[in-house]
Each structure stands twice: as C-alpha cells, then as structure tokens.
Design a protein around this motif. Structure first.
Motif, mmCIF file in Angstrom:
data_model
loop_
_atom_site.group_PDB
_atom_site.id
_atom_site.type_symbol
_atom_site.label_atom_id
_atom_site.label_comp_id
_atom_site.label_asym_id
_atom_site.label_seq_id
_atom_site.Cartn_x
_atom_site.Cartn_y
_atom_site.Cartn_z
ATOM 1 N N LEU A 102 0.812 -1.214 0.000
ATOM 2 C CA LEU A 102 0.000 0.000 0.000
ATOM 3 C C LEU A 102 0.849 1.268 0.000
ATOM 4 O O LEU A 102 0.445 2.301 -0.531
ATOM 5 C CB LEU A 102 -0.940 0.003 1.207
ATOM 6 N N ALA A 103 2.019 1.186 0.597
ATOM 7 C CA ALA A 103 2.914 2.348 0.640
ATOM 8 C C ALA A 103 3.571 2.587 -0.716
ATOM 9 O O ALA A 103 4.096 3.667 -0.979
ATOM 10 C CB ALA A 103 3.971 2.149 1.720
ATOM 11 N N SER A 104 3.545 1.571 -1.570
ATOM 12 C CA SER A 104 4.137 1.725 -2.909
ATOM 13 C C SER A 104 3.093 2.302 -3.858
ATOM 14 O O SER A 104 1.924 2.402 -3.522
ATOM 15 C CB SER A 104 4.607 0.363 -3.431
ATOM 16 N N ILE B 89 -10.367 -11.915 -8.808
ATOM 17 C CA ILE B 89 -11.004 -11.017 -7.827
ATOM 18 C C ILE B 89 -10.471 -9.594 -7.987
ATOM 19 O O ILE B 89 -11.238 -8.626 -8.014
ATOM 20 C CB ILE B 89 -10.795 -11.550 -6.395
ATOM 21 N N LEU B 90 -9.174 -9.455 -8.154
ATOM 22 C CA LEU B 90 -8.598 -8.116 -8.352
ATOM 23 C C LEU B 90 -9.121 -7.486 -9.642
ATOM 24 O O LEU B 90 -9.432 -6.289 -9.679
ATOM 25 C CB LEU B 90 -7.072 -8.184 -8.375
ATOM 26 N N ASP B 91 -9.214 -8.296 -10.695
ATOM 27 C CA ASP B 91 -9.703 -7.803 -11.982
ATOM 28 C C ASP B 91 -11.127 -7.253 -11.849
ATOM 29 O O ASP B 91 -11.490 -6.278 -12.512
ATOM 30 C CB ASP B 91 -9.707 -8.974 -12.974
ATOM 31 N N VAL C 35 -5.208 -10.422 -0.414
ATOM 32 C CA VAL C 35 -6.014 -9.764 -1.452
ATOM 33 C C VAL C 35 -7.090 -8.876 -0.828
ATOM 34 O O VAL C 35 -7.237 -7.705 -1.193
ATOM 35 C CB VAL C 35 -6.654 -10.818 -2.388
ATOM 36 N N PHE C 36 -7.825 -9.421 0.146
ATOM 37 C CA PHE C 36 -8.937 -8.641 0.699
ATOM 38 C C PHE C 36 -8.452 -7.527 1.622
ATOM 39 O O PHE C 36 -9.130 -6.503 1.759
ATOM 40 C CB PHE C 36 -9.968 -9.562 1.356
ATOM 41 N N ASN C 37 -7.293 -7.684 2.229
ATOM 42 C CA ASN C 37 -6.741 -6.566 2.993
ATOM 43 C C ASN C 37 -6.335 -5.422 2.064
ATOM 44 O O ASN C 37 -6.555 -4.251 2.383
ATOM 45 C CB ASN C 37 -5.537 -7.026 3.830
ATOM 46 N N ILE C 38 -5.761 -5.753 0.940
ATOM 47 C CA ILE C 38 -5.389 -4.714 -0.034
ATOM 48 C C ILE C 38 -6.650 -4.033 -0.565
ATOM 49 O O ILE C 38 -6.738 -2.803 -0.609
ATOM 50 C CB ILE C 38 -4.541 -5.315 -1.183
ATOM 51 N N LEU C 39 -7.644 -4.832 -0.937
ATOM 52 C CA LEU C 39 -8.895 -4.253 -1.446
ATOM 53 C C LEU C 39 -9.537 -3.342 -0.407
ATOM 54 O O LEU C 39 -9.982 -2.235 -0.717
ATOM 55 C CB LEU C 39 -9.881 -5.365 -1.827
ATOM 56 N N ASN C 40 -9.566 -3.807 0.838
ATOM 57 C CA ASN C 40 -10.239 -3.041 1.886
ATOM 58 C C ASN C 40 -9.515 -1.733 2.191
ATOM 59 O O ASN C 40 -10.138 -0.737 2.552
ATOM 60 C CB ASN C 40 -10.376 -3.893 3.154
#
Lengths: 323, 323
Positions: B16-18, B41-43, B139-144
């Motif tokens: 997330l910092a990137s 899911i990301l798509d 994946v879901f932590n990044i999405l959230n």
C-alpha cells in the motif's frame, strides 16, 4: 471504400490519440490464439499493460480496468462470433477505442466496433494481408509511434515479404510434415508444447487443429509449466509436438525438449533456429518465428488430416446446431 | 519471531505504501494455479492491472511493466523452486515490492523476497492459515485498504471459518467423490472444465492431480473456449469434470455443461450452487466458491488414487532426478 492500409492507419491514429492506459485483446479460439504473440511482443517492448481474454470471459468478468482510456482489439473471421460481438459492444459502451479484425466488411463485429480492419484469407492471398500480417502491422505501428526505432520499421518492411518467407519454410518442412502425418495418424492423443510468442500458435494447433478439426485429444502445455506437473505423463509412447521459438523464452523450450526426448520416443520438434531466414534480419527473427510456426503447424495438421482421411473441414457440432 | 498475521500486515503495508502500478503473481504449477482466482477477484474489484505468470516465463520474458512501482507476489511450498526464486531476485533487482508465500521460513524463496508470509499445511491445519487462506487475506486486505467496504471485512471474517466450511462440503461430497473414483478409475484421459475464479483450481486438478499425481492425461479447458475448438472432441465416452462456479462467469459453465451432457455420458459436475453455504453471506459466496472447489477436487483425486491403487504421492521424475 478505404484500403486496408487506410483502415489500419485510422485505427492506429485512434489508439495513439487515446490515453491507451491498457490494451485488451479479445476473441475466441484460433482468433484469440493469434493475439497471444502480439501480447508477448507488447509485454517486451512497452510498459502499457496488455491482456488477452477469451471473449465470453471478458464480457462476464468485465475487468475493472476497462474504460474510456482502454484500447480493445477484437477478431472474428466471419465477424459473427456472438461472444466477440458482445465484447465489442461492452467495450464501446465503456467508451474504449474498439478495433476489430475480420475477413468480412459489414459483419456484426465490423458494425459493433468503431474501427474495422479487413484481412485477406486463403492459399492465394498475400500473407502480409492476412489476420496475422495485419495484426503484426498494428502492433509495430503502435510501437514505432510510441518509441520510434529503426528495428520496428525494418519489421514493418519485412512483414511485406511474409508470403515468400512462409513458402520457403513450408518447402523446407514438407517432408517432415508428411512423415509426421504418417507416423502419428493412429495417435488418439498428441500433446503440444511451447512458450513465449510461440505459445499462441501452439494453443491453436492443440485446440483448433487437433481437437476441433481432427478429434484428436490434446493440450497445449506451457514449456515452463511442464516441469511442475504435466511432465509426469511423459512415457515412451506419449506423443509431443514441441515448438522451439527464438525469443527470450527459448531456454524453456530447450529444457522441455531435452527432458521429453529422454523419456518419450514420440517427439516431433519444430525449431525456429533451423528455419530459412532469408530476408529477415537477425534481430527480427524472434518476432517472426511465431508467424512461420503458425504456418508450419497448419502444414503438419494438413498432412495428419490427409493420412487420417479426416479432412480439416469436417465438424460434427460446430456450425451444425445451436450451442 | 513475527506471527503470520504480523507478516501479512507488514506485506500489505509495504504494498500500500508503494505506487502499486501493477501486480504480478508469479509461481509454478499448483502454486501458480492458486494465484489465478486472486487475479480474477482483483480484476473485478480494482482497476490496477494484475497478471499471473509461470515463473520461468516471467524471468525470461521480463515484462517491461515490471519496475520499482510493481508489487510481485510469489509462492513456492518448499521455497526451493528455482524458477520462482529467480523471479523473486529479478523483481527485487527491478526495485519491486516482493512478497513470498511459503511453507518454509528461511527457504531460498523466503530469503530472496523482501516480505515473507509463512502458511500452514496438512490435514490438521487451519485452512484459514493455509496458502489459499493467507493469500485470500492478502487480497482482501489490499482491497479493503484501497476502497474500504464492509463486504471485504465480512470476507476477512468469513475466511477464519474456512476449515469448517470445507469440512461440511467435503462431507456432503464424500459419496460423489468415491463414486467418481470407482467409475473413472480406468480412464486414460479425463478433461476438466471451468471459467472465472474456478479456472485456477481446475487447472491444478488437470496439471497436478491428474497429470502429475495420477499419470492420467488431461487438459483444463476454459468453458468459454470449449465452443471454439475443444468441444469437437466430445463423444459419448469422453470424460469431463465440469466445475460450475458462482461468480460472474457462471453462465459459461452452465452452457458448457448443457452441451457436454448432450453428447457425453461421462460428465461429472461440481456445482457451487449446491454447496453447503452455512456461515457465508450470499454476496460473498462467489468469492468463496473456488476455495471449496479447490478442496473438493483434491477429495475427488484422493478417491481416484484410492481406486487406481496409485497414491497421489507417487512420482517417476519429480524430485528424483535433475531436470
């Protein structure tokens, strides 16, 4: 009416005038397969993300990246493939630049997309005007506009000689293709294997030429994936057609060939290093290998069909019923 | 030592910092297969482009989009897969954020990547701590974090119940899996078919469970591609295992099933609509289907192995020689 060259230029201009944040190549079966090498070349040469989707997956998945800054390239020979037509409609609704390749001007796909590029087809036609030839020109025109390079210009000049290049290489492979047809005619299953820019034509060989047109079981195994599962099916009597390309992933094909030949006595290799490269500069050969491979795999299938008495034109389901 | 949760949080923070201009999922075989649903899911949920590559193709292709603003996620169970280790090294040289999943702390992959996430394994382990469970959390932590949504939080809560969810569904499928093992034990070839987020586990079923661990010929046909070539091999005695997911591409699987059942008498269907969905909110089921499918396909393979007297642990080449 516009010439093919004018159609191409108009499509390239539209793509370049857009933000082109991403490029989606969308089609089905053999048409999708011919997009895979294009995506490989873009992946190597351009940081812009590009993707290949089978049309119905694209339509239902509806990638979130698809939008007004996307370029969507589609292809259907007849221009009637419903999934691809729907993909063009979806892309257009989203405001993307849509470019469709088709043999048929005025087909449903032609009408659904904003830009159409008509291609030639058949044994008498000029290969540079075929689906693969016209797509090659689209890709290298975009690359040359984004980062002008004399290498790209030479590629565009060389593609005009594709017919002769193919003819010479088909002559070179005629005996081998004939021998393949005879020696493999009783095989119920033939695996195919490749990587990089040659994976696309090899996928088309497995799915369209073997499964569809010969009813021979097949699977296009990726040469890199071979060692992570599929290689365990290798045995003295399991047939493989291995394609060795000339691009950056060639070491994967070499490794797969070396292993496969140790344990199977039924391995046929099509090696781009042995092609007749007259007229093609050394640094361009890696870009042209898949075009020749594409023609040769058709030739091998032609001879398989001949020896099996099962013409490539025979179908039991396709175009014969609703599905 | 860091807990798994701490490892995960550190990796998520780094991503997330990137700039995270793109996400590359890189692994081989079964580990690559488990990345495919993550990419689906990301798509669907995020405009950021994401890709899945088999490791050796990634290393040699060296996509031009790979750079300091990339996030590269890798996985190797033992952490020793040389191609994946090399991919981690390449990504790190390019300045990308590298996140490696492995069962082995301190393995070569663990050392090569900047961030390691250790996962649990084995029948007694908690599925939420397994490779698929930990990846789901990433994946879901990044999405959230990118677009906070209570749906994502519920997904993260529900994943903690994965073990019970799997147990219930395995119980529900025990008789069907046993019957599959008995009825298909003499088949030299079994096709598998799926689309969308369920294509990944189905690819692993074909390449790792059937080809690698059973020496049974196979090919994971994409349900959308089926009608553009492969369906011509369908006949009364050609076996198919069809997975019907619950995500947006389900209509592709339904169409493939309807056609396939008309012409083959050897079709086994695993239908996510019939799973035991206790504890999983209706809107989350499409995200969880592939996790259950993944467990069930292993169960089906277990019973096939049992009836064939060919344990899933048997290999003739893998780990037994240099290749």
């Amino acid at each position: 009416m516009e010439t093919r060259q004018q159609q191409l230029e108009r499509a390239v201009q539209a793509a370049l005038a857009s933000k082109m944040e991403n490029i989606y190549f969308v089609a089905c079966g053999g048409s999708m397969a011919l997009f895979l090498p294009a995506q490989y070349i873009l992946d190597r040469e351009l940081a812009t993300p590009s993707f290949v989707y089978t049309a119905n997956e694209f339509v239902h998945r509806e990638p979130k990246g698809l939008g007004a800054d996307s370029v969507v390239v589609l292809c259907s020979h007849s221009g009637t493939t419903p999934e691809t037509v729907n993909a063009a409609k979806l892309a257009r609704e989203k405001g993307a630049i849509t470019i469709a390749f088709s043999n048929e001007v005025g087909s449903p796909l032609w009408e659904a997309a904003e830009y159409g590029i008509q291609y030639d087809w058949g044994p008498e036609s000029d290969a540079a005007q075929s689906n693969v030839g016209m797509l090659f020109k689209l890709v290298f025109n975009i690359l040359n506009a984004k980062a002008p390079n004399e290498k790209y210009e030479r590629a565009l000049n060389t593609i005009t000689k594709l017919k002769d290049i193919l003819t010479r290489n088909k002559e070179q492979h005629e005996e081998a293709a004939k021998a393949f047809g005879s020696a493999y005619k009783r095989e119920p299953l033939i695996y195919a294997m490749a990587s990089g820019s040659c994976y696309g034509p090899t996928y088309a060989f497995a799915a369209c030429l073997l499964q569809e047109m010969q009813w021979v079981h097949s699977n296009a195994i990726h040469s890199g994936e071979y060692f992570h599962g599929p290689f365990e099916v290798t045995d003295y009597d399991v047939p493989f057609v291995i394609v060795k390309g000339l691009d950056e992933t060639r070491p994967l094909d070499e490794r797969a060939e070396a292993f496969c030949k140790k344990f199977s006595e039924r391995v046929v290799v099509i090696d781009a290093a042995e092609f007749d490269w007259t007229d093609v500069g050394e640094d361009l050969r890696k870009y042209f290998a898949y075009l020749i491979v594409n023609g040769l795999l058709r030739q091998y299938a032609d001879w398989l069909a001949e020896h099996r008495g099962h013409p490539l034109s025979v179908r039991r389901y396709m175009w014969k019923m609703e599905y």
